[in-house]
Motif scaffolding. Structure first.
Motif, mmCIF file in Angstrom:
data_model
loop_
_atom_site.group_PDB
_atom_site.id
_atom_site.type_symbol
_atom_site.label_atom_id
_atom_site.label_comp_id
_atom_site.label_asym_id
_atom_site.label_seq_id
_atom_site.Cartn_x
_atom_site.Cartn_y
_atom_site.Cartn_z
ATOM 1 N N ALA A 106 0.873 -1.177 0.000
ATOM 2 C CA ALA A 106 0.000 0.000 0.000
ATOM 3 C C ALA A 106 0.908 1.223 0.000
ATOM 4 C CB ALA A 106 -0.903 -0.003 1.228
ATOM 5 N N GLY A 107 0.336 2.378 -0.275
ATOM 6 C CA GLY A 107 1.138 3.591 -0.400
ATOM 7 C C GLY A 107 1.948 3.955 0.826
ATOM 8 N N GLY A 108 1.485 3.599 2.018
ATOM 9 C CA GLY A 108 2.158 4.044 3.230
ATOM 10 C C GLY A 108 2.990 2.990 3.936
ATOM 11 N N SER A 109 3.208 1.837 3.332
ATOM 12 C CA SER A 109 3.984 0.771 3.987
ATOM 13 C C SER A 109 4.977 0.162 3.008
ATOM 14 C CB SER A 109 3.052 -0.341 4.480
ATOM 15 O OG SER A 109 2.139 0.158 5.428
ATOM 16 N N ALA A 110 6.073 -0.364 3.557
ATOM 17 C CA ALA A 110 7.077 -1.014 2.706
ATOM 18 C C ALA A 110 7.811 -2.096 3.484
ATOM 19 C CB ALA A 110 8.083 0.013 2.188
ATOM 20 N N PHE A 111 8.051 -3.213 2.822
ATOM 21 C CA PHE A 111 8.927 -4.265 3.320
ATOM 22 C C PHE A 111 10.217 -4.137 2.531
ATOM 23 C CE2 PHE A 111 4.619 -5.841 3.873
ATOM 24 C CZ PHE A 111 4.641 -6.266 5.199
ATOM 25 N N LYS A 112 11.358 -4.142 3.232
ATOM 26 C CA LYS A 112 12.628 -3.904 2.550
ATOM 27 C C LYS A 112 13.632 -5.009 2.853
ATOM 28 C CE LYS A 112 12.138 1.077 2.733
ATOM 29 N NZ LYS A 112 12.807 2.348 2.965
ATOM 30 N N LEU A 113 14.444 -5.349 1.850
ATOM 31 C CA LEU A 113 15.559 -6.269 1.999
ATOM 32 C C LEU A 113 16.727 -5.665 1.234
ATOM 33 C CD1 LEU A 113 16.554 -9.005 3.073
ATOM 34 C CD2 LEU A 113 15.867 -9.994 0.883
ATOM 35 N N GLN A 114 17.845 -5.433 1.944
ATOM 36 C CA GLN A 114 18.984 -4.758 1.328
ATOM 37 C C GLN A 114 20.290 -5.453 1.677
ATOM 38 O OE1 GLN A 114 18.504 -0.887 3.176
ATOM 39 N NE2 GLN A 114 17.497 -0.106 1.341
ATOM 40 N N TYR A 115 21.264 -5.324 0.775
ATOM 41 C CA TYR A 115 22.628 -5.789 1.004
ATOM 42 C C TYR A 115 23.533 -4.568 0.899
ATOM 43 C CZ TYR A 115 27.100 -8.098 0.356
ATOM 44 O OH TYR A 115 28.392 -8.500 0.484
ATOM 45 N N ARG A 116 24.368 -4.341 1.925
ATOM 46 C CA ARG A 116 25.215 -3.143 1.986
ATOM 47 C C ARG A 116 26.670 -3.550 2.162
ATOM 48 N NH1 ARG A 116 24.984 2.378 3.871
ATOM 49 N NH2 ARG A 116 26.812 2.874 5.119
ATOM 50 N N ARG A 117 27.559 -2.921 1.369
ATOM 51 C CA ARG A 117 29.014 -3.059 1.517
ATOM 52 C C ARG A 117 29.563 -1.700 1.898
ATOM 53 N NH1 ARG A 117 32.168 -7.572 -0.236
ATOM 54 N NH2 ARG A 117 33.673 -6.173 0.701
ATOM 55 N N GLU A 118 30.468 -1.675 2.876
ATOM 56 C CA GLU A 118 31.020 -0.403 3.354
ATOM 57 C C GLU A 118 32.526 -0.511 3.514
ATOM 58 O OE1 GLU A 118 28.986 2.082 6.414
ATOM 59 O OE2 GLU A 118 30.813 1.678 7.550
ATOM 60 N N TRP A 119 33.233 0.556 3.180
ATOM 61 C CA TRP A 119 34.668 0.681 3.357
ATOM 62 C C TRP A 119 34.911 1.922 4.199
ATOM 63 C CZ3 TRP A 119 32.010 -0.356 -0.996
ATOM 64 C CH2 TRP A 119 32.265 -1.554 -1.630
ATOM 65 N N ALA A 120 35.720 1.803 5.259
ATOM 66 C CA ALA A 120 35.969 2.932 6.161
ATOM 67 C C ALA A 120 37.457 3.060 6.449
ATOM 68 C CB ALA A 120 35.197 2.742 7.464
ATOM 69 N N HIS A 121 37.957 4.283 6.362
ATOM 70 C CA HIS A 121 39.339 4.587 6.739
ATOM 71 C C HIS A 121 39.333 5.262 8.105
ATOM 72 C CE1 HIS A 121 40.121 4.408 2.316
ATOM 73 N NE2 HIS A 121 41.184 3.775 2.778
ATOM 74 N N ASP A 122 40.340 4.931 8.922
ATOM 75 C CA ASP A 122 40.469 5.620 10.201
ATOM 76 C C ASP A 122 41.156 6.970 9.989
ATOM 77 O OD1 ASP A 122 43.155 5.046 9.830
ATOM 78 O OD2 ASP A 122 43.289 3.625 11.484
ATOM 79 N N LEU A 123 41.413 7.684 11.084
ATOM 80 C CA LEU A 123 41.971 9.033 11.021
ATOM 81 C C LEU A 123 43.310 9.086 10.289
ATOM 82 C CD1 LEU A 123 41.260 11.890 12.026
ATOM 83 C CD2 LEU A 123 42.686 11.428 14.015
ATOM 84 N N LEU A 124 44.124 8.032 10.412
ATOM 85 C CA LEU A 124 45.451 8.014 9.782
ATOM 86 C C LEU A 124 45.445 7.384 8.395
ATOM 87 C CD1 LEU A 124 47.555 7.039 12.918
ATOM 88 C CD2 LEU A 124 47.138 9.316 11.961
ATOM 89 N N ARG A 125 44.264 7.072 7.870
ATOM 90 C CA ARG A 125 44.078 6.469 6.549
ATOM 91 C C ARG A 125 44.804 5.132 6.410
ATOM 92 N NH1 ARG A 125 41.106 8.322 2.911
ATOM 93 N NH2 ARG A 125 42.183 7.320 1.196
ATOM 94 N N ASN A 126 44.792 4.345 7.473
ATOM 95 C CA ASN A 126 45.288 2.974 7.369
ATOM 96 C C ASN A 126 44.394 2.221 6.399
ATOM 97 O OD1 ASN A 126 47.516 3.022 9.224
ATOM 98 N ND2 ASN A 126 46.000 3.275 10.840
ATOM 99 N N ALA A 127 44.759 1.003 6.073
ATOM 100 C CA ALA A 127 43.964 0.208 5.130
ATOM 101 C C ALA A 127 42.488 0.208 5.553
ATOM 102 C CB ALA A 127 44.494 -1.209 5.077
#
Length: 102
Positions: free
Chosen positions: A66-87
């Motif tokens: 319906a217009g006001g509801s949603a079922f969601k399924l997602q796959y997420r990949r994330e890459w994060a660098h620390d303050l010193l830009r280590n791997a």
């Protein structure tokens, strides 16, 4: 001191339910790309880039019965660098959810 970020979202309907219990429902394919840098600039002592940034891509499906509801399924990949830009640390997650808007 400075930060910046950007994201792009794409949602495309792939199936519309014409009859039955979910008549009027829509199945969507979703995609998102994002990047945020929490510390733009360079270290004054070394001239090296300051890290603390994240990039991610997400792909998924959402079904709106319906217009006001949603079922969601997602796959997420994330890459994060620390303050010193280590791997970059890498993570992946599958998210399932229910959203209702009123």
């Amino acid at each position: 001191e400075r930060q910046w970020g950007v994201h792009f979202d794409v949602v495309a309907p792939v199936l519309r339910v014409a009859r039955g219990a979910f008549s009027g429902g829509v199945l969507n394919v979703t995609a998102r790309a994002e990047h945020v840098d929490f510390n733009v600039g360079r270290f004054s002592a070394t001239g090296g880039l300051i890290g603390d940034d994240r990039s991610a891509v997400t792909a998924g499906l959402s079904f709106r019965p319906a217009g006001g509801s949603a079922f969601k399924l997602q796959y997420r990949r994330e890459w994060a660098h620390d303050l010193l830009r280590n791997a970059a640390t890498r993570s992946a997650v599958v998210q399932a959810g229910l959203a209702t808007y009123f």
